[in-house]
Design a protein around this motif. Sequence first.
Motif, PDB file in Angstrom:
ATOM      1  N   ALA A 195       0.834  -1.207   0.000  1.00 19.47           N
ATOM      2  CA  ALA A 195       0.000   0.000   0.000  1.00 19.47           C
ATOM      3  C   ALA A 195       0.865   1.251   0.000  1.00 19.47           C
ATOM      4  CB  ALA A 195      -0.910   0.001   1.219  1.00 19.47           C
ATOM      5  N   PRO A 196       0.678   2.135  -0.984  1.00 16.47           N
ATOM      6  CA  PRO A 196       1.481   3.364  -1.023  1.00 16.47           C
ATOM      7  C   PRO A 196       1.023   4.354   0.040  1.00 16.47           C
ATOM      8  CG  PRO A 196      -0.122   3.364  -2.794  1.00 16.47           C
ATOM      9  CD  PRO A 196      -0.244   2.033  -2.111  1.00 16.47           C
TER      10      PRO A 196
ATOM     11  N   GLU B 141      -3.565   6.206  -1.370  1.00 17.65           N
ATOM     12  CA  GLU B 141      -3.665   4.774  -1.092  1.00 17.65           C
ATOM     13  C   GLU B 141      -4.949   4.158  -1.642  1.00 17.65           C
ATOM     14  OE1 GLU B 141      -5.460   1.562   1.230  1.00 17.65           O
ATOM     15  OE2 GLU B 141      -5.938   3.682   1.502  1.00 17.65           O
ATOM     16  N   ALA B 142      -6.065   4.838  -1.511  1.00 15.29           N
ATOM     17  CA  ALA B 142      -7.355   4.278  -1.930  1.00 15.29           C
ATOM     18  C   ALA B 142      -7.426   4.025  -3.426  1.00 15.29           C
ATOM     19  CB  ALA B 142      -8.493   5.207  -1.505  1.00 15.29           C
ATOM     20  N   GLU B 143      -6.689   4.810  -4.206  1.00  8.63           N
ATOM     21  CA  GLU B 143      -6.717   4.653  -5.661  1.00  8.63           C
ATOM     22  C   GLU B 143      -6.105   3.324  -6.107  1.00  8.63           C
ATOM     23  OE1 GLU B 143      -5.007   7.998  -7.668  1.00  8.63           O
ATOM     24  OE2 GLU B 143      -6.132   9.437  -6.451  1.00  8.63           O
ATOM     25  N   TYR B 144      -5.303   2.711  -5.254  1.00  9.41           N
ATOM     26  CA  TYR B 144      -4.617   1.475  -5.614  1.00  9.41           C
ATOM     27  C   TYR B 144      -5.362   0.219  -5.163  1.00  9.41           C
ATOM     28  CZ  TYR B 144      -0.751   4.335  -7.147  1.00  9.41           C
ATOM     29  OH  TYR B 144       0.009   5.252  -7.821  1.00  9.41           O
TER      30      TYR B 144
ATOM     31  N   LYS C 157       1.419   1.613 -15.270  1.00 14.12           N
ATOM     32  CA  LYS C 157       1.349   2.923 -14.632  1.00 14.12           C
ATOM     33  C   LYS C 157       0.002   3.226 -13.973  1.00 14.12           C
ATOM     34  CE  LYS C 157      -0.082   5.489 -18.774  1.00 14.12           C
ATOM     35  NZ  LYS C 157       0.227   6.631 -19.641  1.00 14.12           N
ATOM     36  N   TRP C 158      -0.966   2.331 -14.108  1.00 14.38           N
ATOM     37  CA  TRP C 158      -2.305   2.646 -13.636  1.00 14.38           C
ATOM     38  C   TRP C 158      -2.572   2.050 -12.264  1.00 14.38           C
ATOM     39  CZ3 TRP C 158      -4.446   6.292 -16.361  1.00 14.38           C
ATOM     40  CH2 TRP C 158      -4.101   6.422 -17.707  1.00 14.38           C
ATOM     41  N   PRO C 159      -3.152   2.846 -11.340  1.00 11.68           N
ATOM     42  CA  PRO C 159      -3.547   2.315 -10.026  1.00 11.68           C
ATOM     43  C   PRO C 159      -4.591   1.216 -10.179  1.00 11.68           C
ATOM     44  CG  PRO C 159      -3.682   4.724 -10.068  1.00 11.68           C
ATOM     45  CD  PRO C 159      -3.456   4.271 -11.472  1.00 11.68           C
ATOM     46  N   GLY C 160      -4.668   0.338  -9.207  1.00  6.35           N
ATOM     47  CA  GLY C 160      -5.562  -0.822  -9.276  1.00  6.35           C
ATOM     48  C   GLY C 160      -7.031  -0.501  -9.447  1.00  6.35           C
ATOM     49  N   SER C 161      -7.463   0.697  -9.038  1.00  9.09           N
ATOM     50  CA  SER C 161      -8.878   1.040  -9.161  1.00  9.09           C
ATOM     51  C   SER C 161      -9.284   1.398 -10.585  1.00  9.09           C
ATOM     52  CB  SER C 161      -9.219   2.226  -8.238  1.00  9.09           C
ATOM     53  OG  SER C 161      -8.512   3.387  -8.649  1.00  9.09           O
TER      54      SER C 161
END
Length: 200
Positions: free
Chosen positions: A153-154, A158-161, A189-193
């Motif tokens: 978790a960055p 954080e929520a975007e990932y 390059k894209w966050p998990g969400s």
Amino acid sequence: MAQQQLRQRQRQTFRERRDFLTEYSDSQLIERFRLDHAGILYVTDLVRDALGSRTARNKDLSPEMKVAITLWYLATGKMQLCSSDDFGTSQPTVSRAITQTLEALAQRDNFRRFINFPLTQQELQQKQEQFMQVAGFPGVVGVVDGTHIRIIAPREHEAEYVNRKRFHSINVQVVFYATYYRILDIVAKWPGSVNDASLQ
């Protein structure tokens, strides 16, 4: 008096630039730049000649600094103004460094070193025939799909990932050939969400 004030305003002030390569450990560099010390130097060596100073100014950015700025920007997605604050440079300088570094990395020699996209008509036809043999689908050179790579978790955004399966990830787009499981291209390059339909 007015001329003296104008000269004082025009006089440049230089902020202290941080030396990230000595300031951070390898694990801290990976967290911030997605590469360790050796990786950053490897990328820098690929583009060192293209990023060498074009002026005689003593405050011009080194190739290492230009690569670090670019990696920081790509790894964090931070706005250039924020990056300029982090690196002690102006926003226009950050913008130029990113542009120069990306253009240098996209040069044919570097591109062909890591990505071997079929360019000739003969290569394209061969790849299309291979896909035709696999699935009976005409005109295909490569296929694309997305996959989620689990990450720690960055600290920022954080929520975007968090992906739809409720774990932290980067949504990675992969293009590959019909044979040998060879990867043709990766975009990581894209966050998990981010939805797969948004990847490009």
